[in-house]
Motif scaffolding. Sequence first.
Motif, PDB file in Angstrom:
ATOM      1  N   SER A 194     -11.819  10.667  -6.645  1.00  0.00           N
ATOM      2  CA  SER A 194     -10.439  11.101  -6.401  1.00  0.00           C
ATOM      3  C   SER A 194      -9.715  10.232  -5.379  1.00  0.00           C
ATOM      4  O   SER A 194      -8.531   9.918  -5.546  1.00  0.00           O
ATOM      5  N   ALA A 195     -10.402   9.845  -4.308  1.00  0.00           N
ATOM      6  CA  ALA A 195      -9.757   9.046  -3.265  1.00  0.00           C
ATOM      7  C   ALA A 195      -9.272   7.712  -3.828  1.00  0.00           C
ATOM      8  O   ALA A 195      -8.150   7.266  -3.546  1.00  0.00           O
ATOM      9  N   ARG A 196     -10.118   7.075  -4.649  1.00  0.00           N
ATOM     10  CA  ARG A 196      -9.708   5.802  -5.253  1.00  0.00           C
ATOM     11  C   ARG A 196      -8.555   6.013  -6.228  1.00  0.00           C
ATOM     12  O   ARG A 196      -7.606   5.215  -6.260  1.00  0.00           O
ATOM     13  N   ALA A 197      -8.622   7.083  -7.030  1.00  0.00           N
ATOM     14  CA  ALA A 197      -7.534   7.366  -7.970  1.00  0.00           C
ATOM     15  C   ALA A 197      -6.213   7.549  -7.230  1.00  0.00           C
ATOM     16  O   ALA A 197      -5.168   7.044  -7.666  1.00  0.00           O
ATOM     17  N   ALA A 198      -6.252   8.253  -6.096  1.00  0.00           N
ATOM     18  CA  ALA A 198      -5.035   8.475  -5.310  1.00  0.00           C
ATOM     19  C   ALA A 198      -4.517   7.167  -4.722  1.00  0.00           C
ATOM     20  O   ALA A 198      -3.300   6.938  -4.663  1.00  0.00           O
ATOM     21  N   ARG A 199      -5.418   6.291  -4.291  1.00  0.00           N
ATOM     22  CA  ARG A 199      -4.991   4.996  -3.741  1.00  0.00           C
ATOM     23  C   ARG A 199      -4.402   4.101  -4.832  1.00  0.00           C
ATOM     24  O   ARG A 199      -3.438   3.368  -4.601  1.00  0.00           O
ATOM     25  N   ILE A 200      -4.979   4.162  -6.034  1.00  0.00           N
ATOM     26  CA  ILE A 200      -4.444   3.371  -7.145  1.00  0.00           C
ATOM     27  C   ILE A 200      -3.055   3.876  -7.530  1.00  0.00           C
ATOM     28  O   ILE A 200      -2.125   3.087  -7.760  1.00  0.00           O
ATOM     29  N   ALA A 201      -2.899   5.205  -7.599  1.00  0.00           N
ATOM     30  CA  ALA A 201      -1.592   5.789  -7.933  1.00  0.00           C
ATOM     31  C   ALA A 201      -0.536   5.361  -6.922  1.00  0.00           C
ATOM     32  O   ALA A 201       0.574   4.947  -7.292  1.00  0.00           O
ATOM     33  N   ALA A 202      -0.876   5.450  -5.640  1.00  0.00           N
ATOM     34  CA  ALA A 202       0.069   5.060  -4.592  1.00  0.00           C
ATOM     35  C   ALA A 202       0.369   3.567  -4.648  1.00  0.00           C
ATOM     36  O   ALA A 202       1.522   3.138  -4.467  1.00  0.00           O
ATOM     37  N   GLY A 203      -0.663   2.756  -4.916  1.00  0.00           N
ATOM     38  CA  GLY A 203      -0.456   1.308  -5.006  1.00  0.00           C
ATOM     39  C   GLY A 203       0.458   0.927  -6.157  1.00  0.00           C
ATOM     40  O   GLY A 203       1.320   0.043  -6.017  1.00  0.00           O
ATOM     41  N   LEU A 204       0.295   1.581  -7.303  1.00  0.00           N
ATOM     42  CA  LEU A 204       1.168   1.315  -8.446  1.00  0.00           C
ATOM     43  C   LEU A 204       2.619   1.671  -8.130  1.00  0.00           C
ATOM     44  O   LEU A 204       3.545   0.929  -8.479  1.00  0.00           O
ATOM     45  N   CYS A 205       2.819   2.806  -7.468  1.00  0.00           N
ATOM     46  CA  CYS A 205       4.183   3.233  -7.127  1.00  0.00           C
ATOM     47  C   CYS A 205       4.831   2.266  -6.140  1.00  0.00           C
ATOM     48  O   CYS A 205       6.016   1.918  -6.276  1.00  0.00           O
ATOM     49  N   ALA A 206       4.066   1.816  -5.151  1.00  0.00           N
ATOM     50  CA  ALA A 206       4.600   0.867  -4.171  1.00  0.00           C
ATOM     51  C   ALA A 206       4.973  -0.451  -4.834  1.00  0.00           C
ATOM     52  O   ALA A 206       6.053  -1.011  -4.584  1.00  0.00           O
ATOM     53  N   ASP A 207       4.109  -0.954  -5.712  1.00  0.00           N
ATOM     54  CA  ASP A 207       4.372  -2.244  -6.358  1.00  0.00           C
ATOM     55  C   ASP A 207       5.511  -2.154  -7.366  1.00  0.00           C
ATOM     56  O   ASP A 207       6.290  -3.102  -7.521  1.00  0.00           O
ATOM     57  N   LEU A 208       5.610  -1.032  -8.068  1.00  0.00           N
ATOM     58  CA  LEU A 208       6.741  -0.846  -8.982  1.00  0.00           C
ATOM     59  C   LEU A 208       8.060  -0.857  -8.218  1.00  0.00           C
ATOM     60  O   LEU A 208       9.042  -1.469  -8.659  1.00  0.00           O
ATOM     61  N   ALA A 209       8.090  -0.182  -7.068  1.00  0.00           N
ATOM     62  CA  ALA A 209       9.310  -0.157  -6.255  1.00  0.00           C
ATOM     63  C   ALA A 209       9.695  -1.571  -5.815  1.00  0.00           C
ATOM     64  O   ALA A 209      10.871  -1.961  -5.882  1.00  0.00           O
ATOM     65  N   SER A 210       8.711  -2.348  -5.386  1.00  0.00           N
ATOM     66  CA  SER A 210       8.982  -3.725  -4.947  1.00  0.00           C
ATOM     67  C   SER A 210       9.453  -4.592  -6.108  1.00  0.00           C
ATOM     68  O   SER A 210      10.397  -5.386  -5.968  1.00  0.00           O
ATOM     69  N   ALA A 245       5.887   9.285  -4.020  1.00  0.00           N
ATOM     70  CA  ALA A 245       7.327   9.017  -3.933  1.00  0.00           C
ATOM     71  C   ALA A 245       7.703   8.490  -2.552  1.00  0.00           C
ATOM     72  O   ALA A 245       8.522   7.569  -2.426  1.00  0.00           O
ATOM     73  N   ALA A 246       7.118   9.066  -1.505  1.00  0.00           N
ATOM     74  CA  ALA A 246       7.416   8.613  -0.146  1.00  0.00           C
ATOM     75  C   ALA A 246       6.926   7.184   0.066  1.00  0.00           C
ATOM     76  O   ALA A 246       7.613   6.354   0.678  1.00  0.00           O
ATOM     77  N   ILE A 247       5.741   6.879  -0.450  1.00  0.00           N
ATOM     78  CA  ILE A 247       5.192   5.522  -0.328  1.00  0.00           C
ATOM     79  C   ILE A 247       6.077   4.527  -1.074  1.00  0.00           C
ATOM     80  O   ILE A 247       6.349   3.421  -0.587  1.00  0.00           O
ATOM     81  N   ALA A 248       6.566   4.912  -2.256  1.00  0.00           N
ATOM     82  CA  ALA A 248       7.452   4.040  -3.030  1.00  0.00           C
ATOM     83  C   ALA A 248       8.775   3.814  -2.308  1.00  0.00           C
ATOM     84  O   ALA A 248       9.316   2.697  -2.316  1.00  0.00           O
ATOM     85  N   ALA A 249       9.312   4.860  -1.685  1.00  0.00           N
ATOM     86  CA  ALA A 249      10.583   4.732  -0.966  1.00  0.00           C
ATOM     87  C   ALA A 249      10.462   3.736   0.186  1.00  0.00           C
ATOM     88  O   ALA A 249      11.340   2.880   0.386  1.00  0.00           O
ATOM     89  N   LEU A 250       9.373   3.831   0.936  1.00  0.00           N
ATOM     90  CA  LEU A 250       9.182   2.909   2.058  1.00  0.00           C
ATOM     91  C   LEU A 250       8.893   1.494   1.568  1.00  0.00           C
ATOM     92  O   LEU A 250       9.271   0.517   2.224  1.00  0.00           O
ATOM     93  N   ALA A 251       8.236   1.367   0.408  1.00  0.00           N
ATOM     94  CA  ALA A 251       8.001   0.039  -0.166  1.00  0.00           C
ATOM     95  C   ALA A 251       9.320  -0.605  -0.582  1.00  0.00           C
ATOM     96  O   ALA A 251       9.520  -1.819  -0.404  1.00  0.00           O
ATOM     97  N   ALA A 252      10.230   0.198  -1.137  1.00  0.00           N
ATOM     98  CA  ALA A 252      11.549  -0.324  -1.509  1.00  0.00           C
ATOM     99  C   ALA A 252      12.317  -0.776  -0.273  1.00  0.00           C
ATOM    100  O   ALA A 252      12.987  -1.822  -0.285  1.00  0.00           O
ATOM    101  N   GLN A 253      12.204  -0.001   0.805  1.00  0.00           N
ATOM    102  CA  GLN A 253      12.885  -0.389   2.045  1.00  0.00           C
ATOM    103  C   GLN A 253      12.259  -1.642   2.644  1.00  0.00           C
ATOM    104  O   GLN A 253      12.962  -2.489   3.201  1.00  0.00           O
ATOM    105  N   ALA A 254      10.945  -1.777   2.514  1.00  0.00           N
ATOM    106  CA  ALA A 254      10.286  -2.996   2.997  1.00  0.00           C
ATOM    107  C   ALA A 254      10.741  -4.215   2.203  1.00  0.00           C
ATOM    108  O   ALA A 254      10.763  -5.339   2.724  1.00  0.00           O
TER     109      ALA A 254
END
Length: 508
Positions: A194-210, A245-254
């Motif tokens: 589960s921990a890896r799945a959650a990190r992959i999900a967050a990583g995909l959202c961050a990279d999509l935002a960028s 969503a929060a991780i993606a928002a901060l990635a977009a701001q970065a």
Amino acid sequence: MTLQDMNEYETAFNEDDEEDSDWEPLKRHVEILKWFCTNCTMVNLDDVVHCDVCGEHKRSGILRNGFFASPFFEDAIASRTESESAGRDADSSSRNSVSSCSTAVGFDERMLLHSEVVVKSHPHPERPDRLRAIAASLATAGIFPGRCYPIPSREITQQELQMVHSSEHIESVQLTSHLYSSYFTPDTYANEHSARAARIAAGLCADLASEIFSGRCKNGFALVRPPGHHAGVRHAMGFCLHNNAAIAALAAQAAGAKKVLIVDWDVHHGNGTQEIFDGNKTVLYVSLHRHEGGNFYPGTGAAWEVGTAGAEGYCVNIPWSRGGVGDNDYVFAFEQVVLPIASAFGPDFTIISAGFDAARGDPLGCCDVTPAGYAQMTRMLNGFSDGKLLVILEGGYNLRSISSSATAVIKVLLGEHTETEFVKRGPSRSGLQTVLKVLQIQKNFWPTLGPSFEELDLQWRIFSIRKKNKQLKKRRRTLAPICWKWGRKSVFYHLLLKGHFVAKSKRR
């Protein structure tokens, strides 16, 4: 045989009789055979072929063909027309090169490994089949793979997570990778993957935002799990581990975005996202959800929760007072509240926390939003931030509902018009009351809402007066026939009315 032998034999026989008198038939354990519906997880008796709740066939092919699979027959396509349409989409997609695609999709099969290990009396609604059904629908329609292109997946780094979550929370999620099965709350499970799945999900959202903000793609859809909008700074809950969503928002701001709009249409309030951006004027959070006076999970998200620390108005909650809310109420709230505030805010980047548990047929949400309704809301938001839009999957637990709704949303991202265009009608009475309440509160922070509130409030007052007059006329007719008013019984007519109103005034 001697007499003694006969006596002993008779005694033994009598003893057997006494034992037989106490004998009871062997109690057999009768096992009741049952099966759980693939589509909605509801339990059914084995002799039933179609689910009693959603009508799905016992051996439906929804995990192979998505919502194109027939709900009535075993492993069959719903109709020839739909299958031919899907085939045409697949043929056209083969002619499109990846470089010409404008919509990116984030997906990784390792997220399917996140599942509840402990076998319970009922399957957990947040299950890997959710992604399988959506992926099967997109593949059958020739959308993904095909017209959308995948982005490479990666695990989010600890430094990126620390921008959203506390170190204690990050460590608690990571700890589950050493455990066969664990629970953060009674309904929020984890296993060793589960921990890896959650990190992959967050990583995909961050990279999509960028990718989207930098212009390398026009928009995107994050086909991810576990979901995230309930995960707060220090806690995992509501099936959510990290807040995507929060991780993606901060990635977009970065990547350069100054203002980010997050619209959360999941049927449950995104308490985690609201907490993370509370007091932040660079992120506008808007949530439409069932609330019912705080009696619907998670109980937060009242209209008066508007933000704190100088950022009042940057949190907008539209809390429905009942279940069964459908397309018209959602679109009405968009027109009256979401779009005017978003226009005044002027976002550089837009994120949709797209839970599809307000969809028709969802066993948890019990609302009535259709794929056409979700498509319409996506179109309305696509006009902001120059179309830089990221849709992130949150909840949704009826496979047919989430797969058809997600497909309709992605078709909007691709610039298509869905087969079933949205038919606009007026809101329900409870929906209008909710929107009026939100406007009354938010107009103090967004002056552009003032005229809309005054106009709707006037319409509501006129409607209320007319309704009272109709009820009054109906009551008069039941007290005495109208013909008595001018005939010989006019005295009785007026006495009855007068007596009724006198009695009513005394009760007050």
